[in-house]
Design an enzyme around this catalytic site. Sequence first.
Site, PDB file in Angstrom:
ATOM      1  N   GLU A  75       0.814  -1.412   0.171  1.00 31.87           N
ATOM      2  CA  GLU A  75       0.273   0.083   0.013  1.00 31.87           C
ATOM      3  C   GLU A  75       0.572   1.385   0.376  1.00 31.87           C
ATOM      4  O   GLU A  75       1.555   1.446   1.112  1.00 31.87           O
ATOM      5  CB  GLU A  75      -1.092   0.147   1.135  1.00 31.87           C
ATOM      6  CG  GLU A  75      -1.411   1.001   0.885  1.00 31.87           C
ATOM      7  CD  GLU A  75      -2.738   0.622   2.694  1.00 31.87           C
ATOM      8  OE1 GLU A  75      -3.191   0.063   2.763  1.00 31.87           O
ATOM      9  OE2 GLU A  75      -3.057   2.009   2.715  1.00 31.87           O
ATOM     10  N   LYS A 260      -6.905  -0.869  11.834  1.00 29.69           N
ATOM     11  CA  LYS A 260      -6.169  -1.126  10.558  1.00 29.69           C
ATOM     12  C   LYS A 260      -4.759   0.181  10.373  1.00 29.69           C
ATOM     13  O   LYS A 260      -3.822  -0.705   9.767  1.00 29.69           O
ATOM     14  CB  LYS A 260      -7.283  -1.258   9.827  1.00 29.69           C
ATOM     15  CG  LYS A 260      -6.821  -1.537   7.908  1.00 29.69           C
ATOM     16  CD  LYS A 260      -5.627  -0.923   7.504  1.00 29.69           C
ATOM     17  CE  LYS A 260      -5.452  -1.552   5.798  1.00 29.69           C
ATOM     18  NZ  LYS A 260      -5.123  -0.533   4.770  1.00 29.69           N
ATOM     19  N   ASP A 276       4.561 -14.248  11.552  1.00 27.18           N
ATOM     20  CA  ASP A 276       3.625 -15.050  11.924  1.00 27.18           C
ATOM     21  C   ASP A 276       2.610 -13.842  11.572  1.00 27.18           C
ATOM     22  O   ASP A 276       2.113 -13.827  13.334  1.00 27.18           O
ATOM     23  CB  ASP A 276       3.245 -16.856  12.257  1.00 27.18           C
ATOM     24  CG  ASP A 276       1.843 -16.986  12.242  1.00 27.18           C
ATOM     25  OD1 ASP A 276       1.503 -16.793  11.487  1.00 27.18           O
ATOM     26  OD2 ASP A 276       1.944 -18.006  12.252  1.00 27.18           O
ATOM     27  N   HIS A 373      -2.520  10.538  -0.396  1.00 29.37           N
ATOM     28  CA  HIS A 373      -1.991   9.330  -1.504  1.00 29.37           C
ATOM     29  C   HIS A 373      -2.070   9.908  -2.560  1.00 29.37           C
ATOM     30  O   HIS A 373      -1.439   9.033  -3.066  1.00 29.37           O
ATOM     31  CB  HIS A 373      -4.222   8.645  -1.003  1.00 29.37           C
ATOM     32  CG  HIS A 373      -3.840   7.812   0.000  1.00 29.37           C
ATOM     33  ND1 HIS A 373      -5.392   7.132   0.621  1.00 29.37           N
ATOM     34  CD2 HIS A 373      -3.206   7.673   0.773  1.00 29.37           C
ATOM     35  CE1 HIS A 373      -4.377   6.003   1.630  1.00 29.37           C
ATOM     36  NE2 HIS A 373      -3.272   6.336   1.914  1.00 29.37           N
TER      37      HIS A 373
HETATM   38  C1  MEV Z   1      -5.675   3.200   5.222  1.00 29.90           C
HETATM   39  O1  MEV Z   1      -5.202   2.126   5.083  1.00 29.90           O
HETATM   40  C2  MEV Z   1      -5.406   2.929   6.825  1.00 29.90           C
HETATM   41  C3  MEV Z   1      -6.139   4.266   7.453  1.00 29.90           C
HETATM   42  O2  MEV Z   1      -8.192   4.183   7.713  1.00 29.90           O
HETATM   43  C4  MEV Z   1      -6.546   4.270   9.261  1.00 29.90           C
HETATM   44  C5  MEV Z   1      -6.991   5.017   9.777  1.00 29.90           C
HETATM   45  O3  MEV Z   1      -8.459   5.793   9.509  1.00 29.90           O
HETATM   46  O4  MEV Z   1      -6.798   5.685  10.788  1.00 29.90           O
HETATM   47  C6  MEV Z   1      -6.140   5.710   7.460  1.00 29.90           C
END
Ligand code: MEV
Length: 431
Positions: A75, A260, A276, A373
């Site tokens: 990513e 995430k 792992d 991005h």
């Molecule tokens: C994207 O890979 C991760 C985010 O969505 C994390 C977040 O929203 O805190 C930008």
Amino acid sequence: MTSRLPGFHGKSVDERRQHLADAGVDLADLDGGITLADAAGMIENVVGRYALPLAVATNFTVDGVDALVPMAVEEPSIVAAASNAARMARAGGGFTTVVAPAIVTGQIQLVQLVDAGAAAARIEREAPALVARARALTPRLVARGGGPLAVTARMLADGGVDGGVVVVHVDVDCKDAMGANLVNTLCELLAPEVAALVDGVVGLRILTNLTDQRTVTVTCAVPLAALADARTDGAAVAAGVAAASRFAEHDRYRAATHNKGIMNGVDAVLVATGQDWRAVEAGAHAWAARDGRYAPLATWRVDGGHLSGRLELPLAVGTVGGALHVHRGARAALKLAGVSAAARLASLAGAAGLACNLAALRALATDGIQRGHMALHARAVARAAGAEGDQIDAVAAELVAAGDLRPATAAEVLAGLKGATLTASPQEPAP
Ligand code: MEV
């Protein structure tokens, strides 16, 4: 080696690799990782090797020591985000970590017990003898200063389809190993003896990935001034990040995405170093829901002149065994990060997680995530249109300024750029 490498991101891949080579990193290993034959020995039905970009995040200082943090991930933005946030944290002394002992728990399930309560009590009474037996079964780990430390038992059911059910936990200090293989083997060896003690039937014998005793806690205190940019002052950024943290604390939908973002950093380090990562993912999310409510793994508060962050999660990693036996790339990545102990690897992965969380919340609370991005995506579009070297940044800058990232526009901008270069140097001799 210092991790403060201003301009590193603007260098060519060859220049970056030369920097690592000068520091003693084996570039062939870093790049090659495994041969086809290695791959065929690792898993079944092998038909090739799968590649990911490997990068280093800069600016990290963790427990007072600099490290280049290896990250393997597909990513865009993650490595840049980690490096930027690490630069901000560095202004407050970097990241501080506390790594708990490497205790991994094995589970032995016993079923069809006539009196599960009595069976659990009996196993608990026999615990010292069972620990001694377990230690005798793991002499090499005991010799390294680790090994089984405790045996406990819990009743899960008093009757029903499975009869009386008890789960026996065997806590093992795995030292520098991740521990799955050795804990699973130990459970399989010990299970018949435990079952015989209480006249039970052996059920499952496997570690739990909720390694809640093997946690890493990462903190940082970022001076407000370090959070500022040309358009937003540091206090406003800090307030925005703290508000974003409260959002995740109040709402599990947001907490999932917040976490995430943390795992973006943690997993990238784990993948680069042959760990792992599924085990860590499983443990992290079970841990996040440990109070019966899914919660953020990291939280942020404004205190005094600082934005303070705190991340805690279970992190079972190893610097011996597992894929590291064969994966030269993973071993080279550990070397470039200066890691020999599993505890240090957990510290770096945790620090990368907290850094990625800070970067994401900072972006979300200010410009929004798409701006950063877009800049990276523009570079990819420029490269796909045929831009090379300095042309990549020049084309990308025009695409971002125009807010138009279509491949056709990139091709036009590139053609214009090449035309301008040709007319600027008409005297150049033909090659
Ligand atoms: C994207 O890979 C991760 C985010 O969505 C994390 C977040 O929203 O805190 C930008």
